[in-house]
Design an enzyme around this catalytic site. Sequence first.
Site, mmCIF file in Angstrom:
data_model
loop_
_atom_site.group_PDB
_atom_site.id
_atom_site.type_symbol
_atom_site.label_atom_id
_atom_site.label_comp_id
_atom_site.label_asym_id
_atom_site.label_seq_id
_atom_site.Cartn_x
_atom_site.Cartn_y
_atom_site.Cartn_z
ATOM 1 N N TRP A 181 0.898 -1.263 -0.046
ATOM 2 C CA TRP A 181 0.045 0.081 -0.032
ATOM 3 C C TRP A 181 0.843 1.307 -0.045
ATOM 4 O O TRP A 181 1.729 1.239 0.621
ATOM 5 C CB TRP A 181 -0.885 0.075 1.068
ATOM 6 N N GLU A 222 -3.249 -3.033 -2.345
ATOM 7 C CA GLU A 222 -4.225 -2.405 -1.444
ATOM 8 C C GLU A 222 -4.625 -1.259 -2.203
ATOM 9 O O GLU A 222 -4.011 -0.242 -2.247
ATOM 10 C CB GLU A 222 -3.938 -2.322 -0.088
ATOM 11 N N LYS A 224 -7.182 2.644 -2.312
ATOM 12 C CA LYS A 224 -7.557 3.554 -1.536
ATOM 13 C C LYS A 224 -8.332 4.593 -2.155
ATOM 14 O O LYS A 224 -7.843 4.903 -3.247
ATOM 15 C CB LYS A 224 -6.570 3.961 -0.550
ATOM 16 N N ASP A 257 -9.523 -2.952 1.797
ATOM 17 C CA ASP A 257 -9.592 -2.354 3.173
ATOM 18 C C ASP A 257 -11.020 -1.899 3.237
ATOM 19 O O ASP A 257 -11.374 -0.912 2.460
ATOM 20 C CB ASP A 257 -8.349 -1.467 3.274
ATOM 21 N N HIS A 260 -11.732 1.985 2.882
ATOM 22 C CA HIS A 260 -11.031 2.679 1.613
ATOM 23 C C HIS A 260 -12.112 2.719 0.388
ATOM 24 O O HIS A 260 -11.570 2.910 -0.668
ATOM 25 C CB HIS A 260 -9.593 1.821 1.086
ATOM 26 N N HIS A 284 -8.500 -6.203 4.812
ATOM 27 C CA HIS A 284 -8.168 -5.316 5.860
ATOM 28 C C HIS A 284 -9.700 -4.891 6.660
ATOM 29 O O HIS A 284 -10.190 -4.247 5.996
ATOM 30 C CB HIS A 284 -7.454 -4.088 5.773
ATOM 31 N N ASP A 292 -11.547 7.161 6.154
ATOM 32 C CA ASP A 292 -10.881 6.036 6.907
ATOM 33 C C ASP A 292 -10.215 6.027 8.037
ATOM 34 O O ASP A 292 -8.933 6.223 8.178
ATOM 35 C CB ASP A 292 -9.655 5.782 5.652
ATOM 36 N N ASP A 294 -10.078 4.489 10.723
ATOM 37 C CA ASP A 294 -9.513 3.282 11.527
ATOM 38 C C ASP A 294 -9.934 3.148 12.760
ATOM 39 O O ASP A 294 -8.898 2.726 13.726
ATOM 40 C CB ASP A 294 -7.940 3.405 11.192
ATOM 41 N N ASP A 325 -6.950 -3.928 10.445
ATOM 42 C CA ASP A 325 -6.203 -2.706 10.286
ATOM 43 C C ASP A 325 -6.881 -1.649 10.809
ATOM 44 O O ASP A 325 -7.629 -0.679 10.178
ATOM 45 C CB ASP A 325 -6.011 -2.389 8.813
HETATM 46 C C1 LIG Z 1 -0.590 0.791 8.335
HETATM 47 C C2 LIG Z 1 -1.413 0.104 7.267
HETATM 48 O O1 LIG Z 1 -0.593 -0.734 6.211
HETATM 49 C C3 LIG Z 1 -1.997 1.186 6.431
HETATM 50 O O2 LIG Z 1 -3.092 1.127 7.413
HETATM 51 C C4 LIG Z 1 -2.724 0.681 5.265
HETATM 52 O O3 LIG Z 1 -3.149 -0.674 5.211
HETATM 53 C C5 LIG Z 1 -4.076 1.437 4.968
HETATM 54 O O4 LIG Z 1 -5.242 1.016 5.169
HETATM 55 C C6 LIG Z 1 -4.017 2.928 5.021
HETATM 56 O O5 LIG Z 1 -5.125 3.520 4.997
HETATM 57 MN MN LIG Z 2 -5.390 -1.063 5.233
#
Ligand SMILES: C[C@H](O)[C@H](O)[C@@H](O)C(=O)CO
Ligand SMILES: [Mn+2]
Length: 416
Positions: A181, A222, A224, A257, A260, A284, A292, A294, A325
């Site tokens: 990513w 990955e 986004k 993810d 994303h 993820h 995003d 998280d 993630d």
């Molecule tokens: C730290 C991760 O690799 C990172 O979160 C990535 O996977 C991602 O989701 C970035 O938005």
């Molecule tokens: Mn991710």
Amino acid sequence: MSYEQAKARYAALGIDTDAAIARLKSVPVSLHCWQGDDVRGFDTDPAKPLTGGIQTTGNYPGRARTPEELMADIDQVLKLCPGTKKLNLHASYAIFEKGEWADREKLEPRHFKKWVDFCKARGLGCDFNPTFFSHPKAESLTLSSPEAEVRRFWIDHGKACIRISSYLAEELGQPCIMNIWTGDGFKDIPADRMGPRMRYREALDEILSEPYDFARVKPCVESKVFGIGVEACTVGSAEFALSYAAMNREKCIPLMDNGHYHPTEVVSDKIPALLTFFREIALHITRPIRWDSDHVVRLDDETQELCREIVRCGGLEGRVKIALDYFDASINRIAAWTVGFRNVQKALLMALCTPDLTALQNKNRWTELMILQEEQKTLPFGEIWAQYCRVCGVPVDGEWFAGVKAYENEILKRRG
Ligand SMILES: C[C@H](O)[C@H](O)[C@@H](O)C(=O)CO
Ligand SMILES: [Mn+2]
């Protein structure tokens, strides 16, 4: 209600809860190391900012500052989470001998030997990620940079990570999922959207030209939609990453993810769409709030639907590589890690305890389908979950946080 009574309720619907528990127990789920230290890693200045369009928020005491602290914290989480765990490392978590240091393009398997020892002692497999962020050469673009020298650096980093992933797979006897990513993108409207994508594509080709056994090392790409500071255009967009994986099926797999995508898109629906074409995909699992963000994974509707699709589509038979993630620095990090991991396990177990209602759909009996889907929600799942925790030798709900609080008081609070 006892487990036996709950089991009988499910059995009346044709569900064997003992079989569901036995099945879930062996499914690997990858635990991300970066929840423990707010994605800082150990290979550059610990005060460096987190870059690449991602951000942690919060300042809860107890962030792990050294490999030893991170390993000790991961041990706490492992004790509290049922099921088969893999560790998920980023390249920035390399561990150097005293006085030694290597930049990212020079990283070697030996810089991960201590992690291998850690995994071996606990019977864990290990997944891996090149780190294309939080580095002086990642202030602008990385693999899509117009500067050949910058691109070279990051391509060499990617190749080094393939070698490290092969080492992890070989040492630990389990496949290593290696996720690529980058946060490459533009804050404002670019003049050229294709050039960076052509360069990214060529850079990926070069990274994946490094020899590896695709049965043991699974590179992923990955995608986004956008990141902080790269709002206008993301080089590794969904179309780019999916097309790349589709054109290179013998070398890599797509990774989705669920933070994303646009807020009304759901990854649960994308799982069957992708599995129609790809033999394997990677995920993820996170919780986006408006962006995003998280956040720690909750047992919300989309997490449940994601897991239902994983189960229904044969994902537990190795077709879906499941990783977590999320990273929250505003609450106790060990509790954050644990809550998210346990919630994914709960959602998977719920999915395994869900009757197959396909026949109703195919006969257009949508009324009964809706009724049964709704009535499933009040089945005594808590008892099945508690039994799963007991079988796995981890605490049931309500019995684990006191230990985490004691660890916070004895260990985490002493960290500067
Ligand atoms: C730290 C991760 O690799 C990172 O979160 C990535 O996977 C991602 O989701 C970035 O938005
Ligand atoms: Mn991710």
